[in-house]
Design a protein around this motif. Structure first.
Motif, PDB file in Angstrom:
ATOM      1  N   GLY A  36       0.797  -1.216   0.000  1.00 48.20           N
ATOM      2  CA  GLY A  36       0.000   0.000   0.000  1.00 48.20           C
ATOM      3  C   GLY A  36       0.828   1.263   0.000  1.00 48.20           C
ATOM      4  O   GLY A  36       0.291   2.360  -0.072  1.00 48.20           O
ATOM      5  N   ALA A  37       2.147   1.136   0.099  1.00 47.73           N
ATOM      6  CA  ALA A  37       3.081   2.269  -0.012  1.00 47.73           C
ATOM      7  C   ALA A  37       2.772   3.375   0.980  1.00 47.73           C
ATOM      8  O   ALA A  37       2.674   4.543   0.614  1.00 47.73           O
ATOM      9  N   HIS A  38       2.669   3.022   2.258  1.00 45.19           N
ATOM     10  CA  HIS A  38       2.543   4.077   3.268  1.00 45.19           C
ATOM     11  C   HIS A  38       3.854   4.861   3.367  1.00 45.19           C
ATOM     12  O   HIS A  38       3.863   6.081   3.288  1.00 45.19           O
ATOM     13  N   LEU A  39       4.941   4.163   3.623  1.00 46.77           N
ATOM     14  CA  LEU A  39       6.304   4.715   3.663  1.00 46.77           C
ATOM     15  C   LEU A  39       6.471   5.830   4.697  1.00 46.77           C
ATOM     16  O   LEU A  39       7.467   6.553   4.654  1.00 46.77           O
ATOM     17  N   ASN A  40       5.526   5.965   5.618  1.00 39.68           N
ATOM     18  CA  ASN A  40       5.501   7.122   6.503  1.00 39.68           C
ATOM     19  C   ASN A  40       4.571   6.822   7.676  1.00 39.68           C
ATOM     20  O   ASN A  40       3.375   6.579   7.462  1.00 39.68           O
ATOM     21  N   PRO A  41       5.063   6.825   8.913  1.00 36.53           N
ATOM     22  CA  PRO A  41       4.189   6.560  10.056  1.00 36.53           C
ATOM     23  C   PRO A  41       3.010   7.518  10.156  1.00 36.53           C
ATOM     24  O   PRO A  41       1.939   7.145  10.641  1.00 36.53           O
ATOM     25  N   TYR A  96       3.841  -1.760  10.251  1.00 35.55           N
ATOM     26  CA  TYR A  96       4.108  -0.722   9.256  1.00 35.55           C
ATOM     27  C   TYR A  96       5.212   0.218   9.747  1.00 35.55           C
ATOM     28  O   TYR A  96       6.192   0.483   9.037  1.00 35.55           O
ATOM     29  N   ILE A  97       5.058   0.726  10.962  1.00 37.67           N
ATOM     30  CA  ILE A  97       6.004   1.724  11.457  1.00 37.67           C
ATOM     31  C   ILE A  97       7.387   1.116  11.671  1.00 37.67           C
ATOM     32  O   ILE A  97       8.407   1.728  11.321  1.00 37.67           O
ATOM     33  N   GLY A  98       7.457  -0.084  12.228  1.00 40.43           N
ATOM     34  CA  GLY A  98       8.750  -0.740  12.412  1.00 40.43           C
ATOM     35  C   GLY A  98       9.445  -0.992  11.087  1.00 40.43           C
ATOM     36  O   GLY A  98      10.668  -0.795  10.961  1.00 40.43           O
ATOM     37  N   SER A  99       8.682  -1.407  10.082  1.00 40.71           N
ATOM     38  CA  SER A  99       9.257  -1.661   8.755  1.00 40.71           C
ATOM     39  C   SER A  99       9.759  -0.372   8.117  1.00 40.71           C
ATOM     40  O   SER A  99      10.817  -0.334   7.477  1.00 40.71           O
ATOM     41  N   GLN A 100       8.996   0.698   8.286  1.00 43.00           N
ATOM     42  CA  GLN A 100       9.412   1.997   7.747  1.00 43.00           C
ATOM     43  C   GLN A 100      10.695   2.489   8.410  1.00 43.00           C
ATOM     44  O   GLN A 100      11.589   3.025   7.732  1.00 43.00           O
ATOM     45  N   MET A 101      10.798   2.300   9.717  1.00 48.60           N
ATOM     46  CA  MET A 101      12.014   2.714  10.422  1.00 48.60           C
ATOM     47  C   MET A 101      13.225   1.936   9.923  1.00 48.60           C
ATOM     48  O   MET A 101      14.291   2.503   9.677  1.00 48.60           O
ATOM     49  N   LEU A 102      13.067   0.625   9.772  1.00 53.94           N
ATOM     50  CA  LEU A 102      14.177  -0.200   9.275  1.00 53.94           C
ATOM     51  C   LEU A 102      14.565   0.218   7.871  1.00 53.94           C
ATOM     52  O   LEU A 102      15.757   0.372   7.548  1.00 53.94           O
ATOM     53  N   GLY A 103      13.577   0.426   7.012  1.00 53.43           N
ATOM     54  CA  GLY A 103      13.856   0.845   5.646  1.00 53.43           C
ATOM     55  C   GLY A 103      14.568   2.187   5.595  1.00 53.43           C
ATOM     56  O   GLY A 103      15.498   2.372   4.804  1.00 53.43           O
TER      57      GLY A 103
END
Length: 263
Positions: free
Chosen positions: A63-68, A88-95
């Motif tokens: 879904g391409a959130h890419l942003n908490p 979502y947020i943990g994945s975005q931080m790692l990325g």
């Protein structure tokens, strides 16, 4: 979508977002780069293209959130399950941390040349003397490649700037027709969002550098703190809460406003 889809889509998409976004800042800021002094328009365009690439890649996967802040706005709007928000947020931080590390790898020689340049080192104390003496020395000379910082250090104004800019981002995404299955924006929506990020940068980015994304700011700031860069200075942790908390407030307000006005 599965938890693995969310993880791999958000990690990969956010990593590309930060690689290209941080990369354009590095190109403009670092003295031995061919893009040195290309200016704010180049940075705004670069971040817009970075969003476009990351979102196109991950839209059909996570879904391409890419942003908490986007994730929070979608959870309040109802398009994302609250149980998926931590993933979502943990994945975005790692990325974001992976992307920042890749910026350092690509520009490793330029970082070294910039941070050992006598002219750059001599200018730092003078530059820091132009602003708040207590806060400014915490921001090293290349921190802007990784994270944002204010031109005028005023916590209330800086926070309000990030809240307003993030509200504009998230409400614009929500009104483009994201559905409750979490499939994300279509190709046209991704393109519109990329132009939106350019517009926010040009119109609202001047005061704080427009973080509008807690992972985009905090993840690379952690990487800056950990990297073995000579004469890198501090990571400005005194300011770091603003580009985390304020965008989350902006995203939450956008989700609530969407439910009130558009739902």
């Amino acid at each position: 979508m599965s938890h693995f889809d969310i993880f791999i889509g958000e990690v990969t998409g956010t990593a590309l977002l930060i690689l290209l976004g941080g990369g354009v800042v590095a190109g403009v800021v670092l003295k031995r780069s061919k893009a040195h002094n290309a200016g704010w328009v180049a940075i705004s365009l670069g971040w817009g293209f970075a969003v476009m690439v990351g979102a196109y890649l991950s839209s059909g996967v996570s879904g391409a959130h890419l942003n908490p802040a986007v994730t929070l706005g979608l959870a309040i709007e109802g398009g994302t399950k609250w149980s998926d928000v931590p993933l979502y947020i943990g994945s975005q931080m790692l990325g974001a941390m992976i992307g920042a590390l890749l910026v350092w790898v690509v520009y490793m020689g330029q970082f070294k040349a910039h941070l050992t340049d006598p002219e750059i080192l001599a200018a730092q104390p003078e530059k820091e003397g132009l602003v708040d003496q207590k806060a400014a020395p915490a921001a090293g000379p290349v921190l802007g490649v990784f994270s944002t910082g204010p031109e005028v250090r005023n916590a209330l104004q800086n926070a309000l700037t990030e809240i307003v800019a993030t509200f504009v981002l998230v409400i614009s995404i929500l009104t483009q027709g994201l559905n409750n299955e979490g499939d994300g924006l279509g190709p046209l929506g991704v393109l519109i969002t990329a132009f939106l990020v350019v517009g926010i940068g040009l119109s609202l980015g001047g005061p704080t550098g427009y973080a509008i994304n807690p992972a985009r700011d905090l993840g690379p700031r952690i990487v800056h703190a950990l990297l073995p860069l000579p004469n890198k200075g501090g990571s400005d942790w005194g300011y770091a809460w603003i580009p985390v908390v304020a965008p989350l407030i902006g995203g939450a307000l956008a989700g609530g406003y969407y439910n009130w006005v558009f739902a």
